[in-house]
Every structure is written in structure tokens, then in C-alpha cells.
Write a protein that holds these residues in place. Sequence first.
Motif, PDB file in Angstrom:
ATOM      1  N   ILE A  35     -76.095  51.363  79.285  1.00  0.00           N
ATOM      2  CA  ILE A  35     -77.487  51.221  79.731  1.00  0.00           C
ATOM      3  C   ILE A  35     -78.312  50.482  78.678  1.00  0.00           C
ATOM      4  N   VAL A  36     -78.107  50.829  77.420  1.00  0.00           N
ATOM      5  CA  VAL A  36     -78.820  50.141  76.335  1.00  0.00           C
ATOM      6  C   VAL A  36     -78.449  48.654  76.328  1.00  0.00           C
ATOM      7  N   ASP A  37     -77.164  48.362  76.502  1.00  0.00           N
ATOM      8  CA  ASP A  37     -76.731  46.961  76.538  1.00  0.00           C
ATOM      9  C   ASP A  37     -77.299  46.230  77.744  1.00  0.00           C
ATOM     10  N   ALA A  38     -77.442  46.922  78.877  1.00  0.00           N
ATOM     11  CA  ALA A  38     -78.032  46.296  80.060  1.00  0.00           C
ATOM     12  C   ALA A  38     -79.489  45.916  79.807  1.00  0.00           C
ATOM     13  N   VAL A  39     -80.185  46.731  79.046  1.00  0.00           N
ATOM     14  CA  VAL A  39     -81.570  46.424  78.701  1.00  0.00           C
ATOM     15  C   VAL A  39     -81.633  45.274  77.692  1.00  0.00           C
ATOM     16  N   ASN A  40     -80.688  45.246  76.770  1.00  0.00           N
ATOM     17  CA  ASN A  40     -80.691  44.257  75.685  1.00  0.00           C
ATOM     18  C   ASN A  40     -79.710  43.120  75.899  1.00  0.00           C
ATOM     19  N   TYR A  41     -79.339  42.826  77.138  1.00  0.00           N
ATOM     20  CA  TYR A  41     -78.322  41.798  77.395  1.00  0.00           C
ATOM     21  C   TYR A  41     -78.750  40.428  76.888  1.00  0.00           C
ATOM     22  N   ASN A  42     -80.043  40.093  76.958  1.00  0.00           N
ATOM     23  CA  ASN A  42     -80.507  38.790  76.465  1.00  0.00           C
ATOM     24  C   ASN A  42     -80.284  38.666  74.962  1.00  0.00           C
ATOM     25  N   LYS A  43     -80.558  39.724  74.228  1.00  0.00           N
ATOM     26  CA  LYS A  43     -80.377  39.696  72.772  1.00  0.00           C
ATOM     27  C   LYS A  43     -78.898  39.568  72.419  1.00  0.00           C
ATOM     28  N   LEU A  44     -78.044  40.316  73.111  1.00  0.00           N
ATOM     29  CA  LEU A  44     -76.602  40.236  72.858  1.00  0.00           C
ATOM     30  C   LEU A  44     -76.084  38.824  73.114  1.00  0.00           C
ATOM     31  N   THR A  45     -76.519  38.247  74.222  1.00  0.00           N
ATOM     32  CA  THR A  45     -76.071  36.904  74.577  1.00  0.00           C
ATOM     33  C   THR A  45     -76.622  35.869  73.610  1.00  0.00           C
ATOM     34  N   TRP A  46     -77.884  36.003  73.219  1.00  0.00           N
ATOM     35  CA  TRP A  46     -78.497  35.055  72.296  1.00  0.00           C
ATOM     36  C   TRP A  46     -77.770  35.066  70.955  1.00  0.00           C
ATOM     37  N   GLU A  47     -77.426  36.252  70.448  1.00  0.00           N
ATOM     38  CA  GLU A  47     -76.704  36.341  69.177  1.00  0.00           C
ATOM     39  C   GLU A  47     -75.338  35.670  69.278  1.00  0.00           C
ATOM     40  N   PHE A  48     -74.631  35.889  70.394  1.00  0.00           N
ATOM     41  CA  PHE A  48     -73.331  35.249  70.579  1.00  0.00           C
ATOM     42  C   PHE A  48     -73.479  33.736  70.661  1.00  0.00           C
ATOM     43  N   ASN A  49     -74.462  33.269  71.448  1.00  0.00           N
ATOM     44  CA  ASN A  49     -74.649  31.828  71.634  1.00  0.00           C
ATOM     45  C   ASN A  49     -75.082  31.134  70.349  1.00  0.00           C
ATOM     46  N   LYS A  50     -75.872  31.802  69.543  1.00  0.00           N
ATOM     47  CA  LYS A  50     -76.296  31.225  68.267  1.00  0.00           C
ATOM     48  C   LYS A  50     -75.081  31.039  67.355  1.00  0.00           C
ATOM     49  N   LYS A  51     -74.226  32.045  67.317  1.00  0.00           N
ATOM     50  CA  LYS A  51     -73.004  31.946  66.518  1.00  0.00           C
ATOM     51  C   LYS A  51     -72.089  30.852  67.068  1.00  0.00           C
ATOM     52  N   ALA A  52     -71.998  30.747  68.390  1.00  0.00           N
ATOM     53  CA  ALA A  52     -71.161  29.721  69.014  1.00  0.00           C
ATOM     54  C   ALA A  52     -71.685  28.323  68.702  1.00  0.00           C
ATOM     55  N   ALA A  53     -73.003  28.153  68.655  1.00  0.00           N
ATOM     56  CA  ALA A  53     -73.588  26.848  68.323  1.00  0.00           C
ATOM     57  C   ALA A  53     -73.270  26.459  66.886  1.00  0.00           C
ATOM     58  N   MET A  54     -73.380  27.420  65.981  1.00  0.00           N
ATOM     59  CA  MET A  54     -73.077  27.135  64.575  1.00  0.00           C
ATOM     60  C   MET A  54     -71.600  26.806  64.399  1.00  0.00           C
ATOM     61  N   GLU A  55     -70.727  27.528  65.096  1.00  0.00           N
ATOM     62  CA  GLU A  55     -69.293  27.242  65.004  1.00  0.00           C
ATOM     63  C   GLU A  55     -68.970  25.877  65.618  1.00  0.00           C
ATOM     64  N   SER A  56     -69.662  25.530  66.695  1.00  0.00           N
ATOM     65  CA  SER A  56     -69.430  24.225  67.340  1.00  0.00           C
ATOM     66  C   SER A  56     -69.829  23.100  66.406  1.00  0.00           C
ATOM     67  N   ALA A  57     -70.979  23.250  65.749  1.00  0.00           N
ATOM     68  CA  ALA A  57     -71.437  22.223  64.818  1.00  0.00           C
ATOM     69  C   ALA A  57     -70.482  22.117  63.630  1.00  0.00           C
ATOM     70  N   ALA A  58     -70.010  23.248  63.132  1.00  0.00           N
ATOM     71  CA  ALA A  58     -69.074  23.233  62.007  1.00  0.00           C
ATOM     72  C   ALA A  58     -67.728  22.628  62.416  1.00  0.00           C
ATOM     73  N   LEU A  59     -67.290  22.935  63.620  1.00  0.00           N
ATOM     74  CA  LEU A  59     -66.032  22.404  64.116  1.00  0.00           C
ATOM     75  C   LEU A  59     -66.059  20.871  64.196  1.00  0.00           C
ATOM     76  N   LEU A  60     -67.207  20.357  64.600  1.00  0.00           N
ATOM     77  CA  LEU A  60     -67.370  18.912  64.706  1.00  0.00           C
ATOM     78  C   LEU A  60     -67.705  18.263  63.368  1.00  0.00           C
ATOM     79  N   GLY A  61     -67.982  19.088  62.351  1.00  0.00           N
ATOM     80  CA  GLY A  61     -68.285  18.560  61.023  1.00  0.00           C
ATOM     81  C   GLY A  61     -69.691  18.010  60.883  1.00  0.00           C
ATOM     82  N   PHE A  62     -70.621  18.486  61.704  1.00  0.00           N
ATOM     83  CA  PHE A  62     -71.997  17.979  61.675  1.00  0.00           C
ATOM     84  C   PHE A  62     -72.870  18.719  60.678  1.00  0.00           C
ATOM     85  N   ASN A  63     -72.482  19.906  60.278  1.00  0.00           N
ATOM     86  CA  ASN A  63     -73.311  20.676  59.334  1.00  0.00           C
ATOM     87  C   ASN A  63     -72.563  20.924  58.066  1.00  0.00           C
TER      88      ASN A  63
END
Length: 117
Positions: A89-117
Motif C-alpha cells: 500500500i505504501v508503494d502504491a502511494v509512492n509509485y511515482n517516487k520509486l519509478t523516478w529514482e529508478f529512471n534517474k539511475k537508468a539515465a545516469m547509467e545510459s549516459a555512462a554506458l555511452l561515455g557522455f559523462n
Amino acid sequence: MNDLSFAILPGIQHEELLWLQELTRNYTDEQKQRFMAVYQGRRKDPQTILICCLIGLIGPAGIHRFLLNQVGMGILYLFTIGLCWVGTIVDAVNYNKLTWEFNKKAAMESAALLGFN
């Protein structure tokens, strides 16, 4: 490539859009296109996470945690019925925060994978 090209991502929030624009501010158009291709494959849609979380209330709990690459928490939720539904239930309320944290990490990993950062 237009700075609003990130707006086509499903379920993107304004905060994520601004963060991605800032992250790719110094990228060339080609680099932005390559980043977008990699990031789209790694990014999770917030609605998908919410739906999987709500499935955990009537079915196997923790599916959303597995989707977010949080295997340990997924197993814990699975064996404890979502921590007696409270965690789900707590995760259902905070699903946007959980997803945002995952997506932020995925963006940083994508940039690092491509060697842009």
C-alpha cells in the motif's frame, strides 16, 4: 533534436523532463538521439509500476520491486505478502517516487554506458 523530444516518453513527469534536458544540455543532436534510444529501453513507465503494485494486493506481491531491479525487496514482499500488505500500500502511494529514482539511475547509467559523462 528538439529538447522536447523527451516528452514523448510514456508517463513522463515534468520533473523528469527537466532533469533529462539538463543532463543532455551539452550533448550534440547525435548524442541525444543515442542517449534517447538507450534510455527508452531502460526506463520504466510509472503506470506499469502502479499496476504491478496493485496486482500485489490480490496476487503475488512484490512484482513491481522485481521490475525496479530490487530483487531482495521483491523476494521479501513475495514471502511476507507485501509485508502484510502495508508495504504494498505504501508503494502504491509512492509509485511515482520509486519509478523516478529508478529512471534517474537508468539515465545516469545510459549516459555512462555511452561515455557522455
